[in-house]
Design a protein around this motif. Structure first.
Motif, PDB file in Angstrom:
ATOM      1  N   LEU A   1       0.822  -1.207   0.000  1.00 23.58           N
ATOM      2  CA  LEU A   1       0.000   0.000   0.000  1.00 23.58           C
ATOM      3  C   LEU A   1       0.861   1.265   0.000  1.00 23.58           C
ATOM      4  N   GLN A   2       1.930   1.256   0.781  1.00 27.08           N
ATOM      5  CA  GLN A   2       2.768   2.454   0.874  1.00 27.08           C
ATOM      6  C   GLN A   2       3.301   2.880  -0.491  1.00 27.08           C
ATOM      7  N   SER A   3       3.755   1.914  -1.297  1.00 24.15           N
ATOM      8  CA  SER A   3       4.292   2.239  -2.619  1.00 24.15           C
ATOM      9  C   SER A   3       3.217   2.821  -3.536  1.00 24.15           C
ATOM     10  N   ARG A   4       2.012   2.289  -3.440  1.00 24.46           N
ATOM     11  CA  ARG A   4       0.930   2.813  -4.288  1.00 24.46           C
ATOM     12  C   ARG A   4       0.510   4.215  -3.845  1.00 24.46           C
ATOM     13  N   LEU A   5       0.558   4.477  -2.545  1.00 19.51           N
ATOM     14  CA  LEU A   5       0.299   5.825  -2.066  1.00 19.51           C
ATOM     15  C   LEU A   5       1.358   6.793  -2.580  1.00 19.51           C
ATOM     16  N   ASP A   6       2.615   6.356  -2.567  1.00 15.96           N
ATOM     17  CA  ASP A   6       3.701   7.209  -3.070  1.00 15.96           C
ATOM     18  C   ASP A   6       3.492   7.543  -4.545  1.00 15.96           C
ATOM     19  N   ALA A   7       3.094   6.538  -5.331  1.00 12.82           N
ATOM     20  CA  ALA A   7       2.877   6.767  -6.771  1.00 12.82           C
ATOM     21  C   ALA A   7       1.738   7.758  -6.997  1.00 12.82           C
ATOM     22  N   ALA A   8       0.660   7.603  -6.230  1.00 10.09           N
ATOM     23  CA  ALA A   8      -0.468   8.523  -6.362  1.00 10.09           C
ATOM     24  C   ALA A   8      -0.065   9.939  -5.961  1.00 10.09           C
ATOM     25  N   ALA A   9       0.746  10.046  -4.905  1.00 11.38           N
ATOM     26  CA  ALA A   9       1.207  11.359  -4.457  1.00 11.38           C
ATOM     27  C   ALA A   9       2.088  12.018  -5.511  1.00 11.38           C
ATOM     28  N   GLU A  10       2.936  11.235  -6.170  1.00 10.84           N
ATOM     29  CA  GLU A  10       3.795  11.792  -7.222  1.00 10.84           C
ATOM     30  C   GLU A  10       2.952  12.316  -8.390  1.00 10.84           C
ATOM     31  N   ASP A  11       1.930  11.565  -8.777  1.00 11.76           N
ATOM     32  CA  ASP A  11       1.057  12.018  -9.870  1.00 11.76           C
ATOM     33  C   ASP A  11       0.342  13.310  -9.478  1.00 11.76           C
ATOM     34  N   TRP A  12      -0.174  13.345  -8.260  1.00 12.78           N
ATOM     35  CA  TRP A  12      -0.839  14.552  -7.773  1.00 12.78           C
ATOM     36  C   TRP A  12       0.117  15.741  -7.773  1.00 12.78           C
ATOM     37  N   PHE A  13       1.339  15.501  -7.312  1.00 10.93           N
ATOM     38  CA  PHE A  13       2.318  16.575  -7.219  1.00 10.93           C
ATOM     39  C   PHE A  13       2.688  17.103  -8.605  1.00 10.93           C
TER      40      PHE A  13
END
Length: 305
Positions: free
Chosen positions: A188-200
């Motif tokens: 889950l942590q890695s998928r949250l990081d990916a979503a955060a990068e896209d948002w950023f």
């Protein structure tokens, strides 16, 4: 810590209506948790000034009379800098009046109210009236400016001769959960990081005057006419089991993450996050003995001529 921070390392959504009564305490709590990291960084800046001041005409530690904390948020780092440089006046600069009010209250509680002042201004266009400084610190604020190179140049223009500019940008995203937490799909942590990068990425594209430039902070410092660039990363390592305050901080940031980029996550991950943020769920983050907080911040510095 700036009032511009993003989840899970604290930044609100640009352009959105922000409840600063709610977010201000969260920013202050997060910065306070990262005090060990910021203390290391402040000590490094002090050592740099002592070493360089002994070898040239630059300002040593004792010559630091004024510090600007650009994007200060609630003033946690402003207070740390005031303690690291006991002869200096510190000006906490932020674009939000509510967090500056918290900065003033924090300084007063710590007996630093006579040395810490605040200034309401946008970065970089509202800084003209600030005057010069021997040290300028900015943490996680400049990446919310469209023209980051121009922002660095604007800050450099406020340095006194021999002054030091320190920009904290980059590092490693916070980690707080094991790969397999016993609920939901592992990772889950890695998928949250990916979503955060896209948002950023989407956030930066939408910024006014957004410039498509490689995020090379030492190059930005050099382009601003500064010398002797140095870069160092500082680690925050809060192992499990976390304090209740730290677990509640992570819970609040996970809640904000769902608000900002939950639409990029699949239903299974959203279900897992609903359980993690539920204070009554035995698997929730506030009850987990395996939650930890591990992060790194990178600081880039250079000196004025």
């Amino acid at each position: 810590m700036s009032s511009h921070d993003r989840p899970v390392d604290g930044h609100p959504q640009d352009g959105a209506a922000i409840d600063w009564a709610e977010l201000g305490p969260l920013l202050e709590r997060g910065a306070a948790l990262q005090t060990p990291l910021y203390e290391q960084a402040a000590g490094w800046l002090r050592d740099l000034l002592i070493a360089d001041g002994a070898s040239d005409t630059g300002a040593g530690e004792g010559a630091v009379g004024r510090i600007l904390d650009i994007g200060s948020g609630p003033g946690v780092v402003s207070c740390l800098l005031a303690r690291a440089f006991p002869a200096a006046e510190v000006c906490a600069v932020d674009a939000n009046g509510a967090v500056l009010e918290r900065a003033r209250a924090r300084a007063a509680r710590l007996g630093l109210g006579d040395r810490i002042h605040t200034h309401l201004a946008e970065v970089p266009y509202g800084l003209d009236s600030l005057g010069g400084a021997d040290v300028i610190w900015s943490s996680r604020a400049l990446h919310h400016v469209g023209d980051q190179r121009g922002a660095v140049a604007a800050l450099a223009g406020h340095l006194r001769p021999g002054g030091l500019l320190a920009v904290s940008e980059g590092g490693l995203a916070p980690r707080f959960l094991p790969r397999d937490i016993g609920i939901g799909r592992p990772g889950l942590q890695s998928r949250l990081d990916a979503a955060a990068e896209d948002w950023f990425t989407e956030m930066r594209v939408a910024l006014p005057d957004a410039a498509d430039a490689i995020e090379d902070w030492p190059a930005f410092l050099a382009d601003a006419g500064l010398r002797t660039p140095r870069t160092r990363s500082f680690l925050l390592d809060l192992p499990a089991p976390l304090s209740a305050d730290a677990r509640h901080y992570i819970q609040a940031n996970l809640t904000r993450a769902v608000e900002l980029y939950g639409d990029q996550l699949d239903p299974d991950d959203l279900s897992t996050l609903a359980r993690l943020t539920d204070p009554y769920d035995p698997a929730g983050i506030t009850r987990r003995p395996d939650a930890f907080l591990l992060a790194a911040q990178t600081v880039h510095t250079a000196r004025a001529q």
